[in-house]
Design an enzyme around this catalytic site. Sequence first.
Site, mmCIF file in Angstrom:
data_model
loop_
_atom_site.group_PDB
_atom_site.id
_atom_site.type_symbol
_atom_site.label_atom_id
_atom_site.label_comp_id
_atom_site.label_asym_id
_atom_site.label_seq_id
_atom_site.Cartn_x
_atom_site.Cartn_y
_atom_site.Cartn_z
ATOM 1 N N ASP A 9 49.041 38.344 4.531
ATOM 2 C CA ASP A 9 48.269 37.707 5.599
ATOM 3 C C ASP A 9 46.816 37.576 5.158
ATOM 4 O OD1 ASP A 9 47.119 40.188 5.990
ATOM 5 O OD2 ASP A 9 47.765 40.415 8.081
ATOM 6 N N CYS B 272 49.998 43.226 4.000
ATOM 7 C CA CYS B 272 49.127 42.865 5.127
ATOM 8 C C CYS B 272 48.089 43.982 5.228
ATOM 9 C CB CYS B 272 49.910 42.619 6.418
ATOM 10 S SG CYS B 272 50.810 44.040 7.075
ATOM 11 N N THR C 233 48.229 46.908 6.854
ATOM 12 C CA THR C 233 48.892 48.207 6.681
ATOM 13 C C THR C 233 50.213 48.117 5.914
ATOM 14 O OG1 THR C 233 50.065 47.847 8.755
ATOM 15 C CG2 THR C 233 47.971 49.090 8.870
ATOM 16 N N HIS D 249 67.156 55.105 -4.315
ATOM 17 C CA HIS D 249 68.042 55.674 -3.288
ATOM 18 C C HIS D 249 68.371 54.709 -2.157
ATOM 19 C CE1 HIS D 249 67.125 60.207 -4.247
ATOM 20 N NE2 HIS D 249 67.449 59.508 -5.318
ATOM 21 N N HIS E 159 74.260 57.308 -2.772
ATOM 22 C CA HIS E 159 73.237 56.497 -2.109
ATOM 23 C C HIS E 159 73.826 55.179 -1.609
ATOM 24 C CE1 HIS E 159 70.473 59.465 -3.487
ATOM 25 N NE2 HIS E 159 70.761 59.231 -4.748
HETATM 26 C C1 RB5 Z 1 45.681 42.051 11.008
HETATM 27 O O1 RB5 Z 1 44.537 42.395 11.724
HETATM 28 C C2 RB5 Z 1 46.619 43.246 10.949
HETATM 29 O O2 RB5 Z 1 47.166 43.484 12.200
HETATM 30 C C3 RB5 Z 1 47.699 43.026 9.918
HETATM 31 O O3 RB5 Z 1 47.138 42.781 8.667
HETATM 32 C C4 RB5 Z 1 48.681 44.150 9.692
HETATM 33 O O4 RB5 Z 1 48.027 45.358 9.461
HETATM 34 C C5 RB5 Z 1 49.754 44.274 10.671
HETATM 35 O O5 RB5 Z 1 50.627 45.141 10.593
#
Ligand code: RB5
Length: 154
Positions: A8, A65, A67, A98, A133
């Site tokens: 993203d 993205c 996280t 696994h 597995h």
């Molecule tokens: C974008 O602000 C953020 O929500 C996205 O990059 C991501 O972390 C979503 O899981």
Amino acid sequence: MKLAIGNDHVAVEMKQEIKKYLEEQGHEVIDVGTNSTASFNYPVSGYKAAKLVAEGKVEGAVLICGTGVGISLAANKVKGIRACVCSEPYSAKLSKQHNNSNIIAFGARVVGIEMAKMIVDAWVNAEFEGGRHATRVDMITEIEETGALKAAEE
Ligand code: RB5
């Protein structure tokens, strides 16, 4: 390997660096975007990459993205996808050995570029070990395909 990569708006720079890193190692990388820092809905690139994996057009994918969570959640809604968010190489390696992960995800706001490269290396170079597995991964597939798990009824 032939791989897809998607991200993203938060992860454009990291995606471009990881794509280049993979290409330098001889991998073919299909970039499903985004390459703009304008606000972008991560399910779009997560879905595109997951479809390429599920249809066998690539052998795996890297998703990034903020996280790694949202984009992997979206990818995991595509049948046959096992996308794992990993913030360090040990889990990334084990997710392939696994869990037969076919997508690795991480967060550009969580890991730095050097850790991201280590995660990708660990995942790309690992192989599914099968055996016990495979029994467990087959159970995950059973839940996905039938909405139930026979072993849980015993
Ligand atoms: C974008 O602000 C953020 O929500 C996205 O990059 C991501 O972390 C979503 O899981």
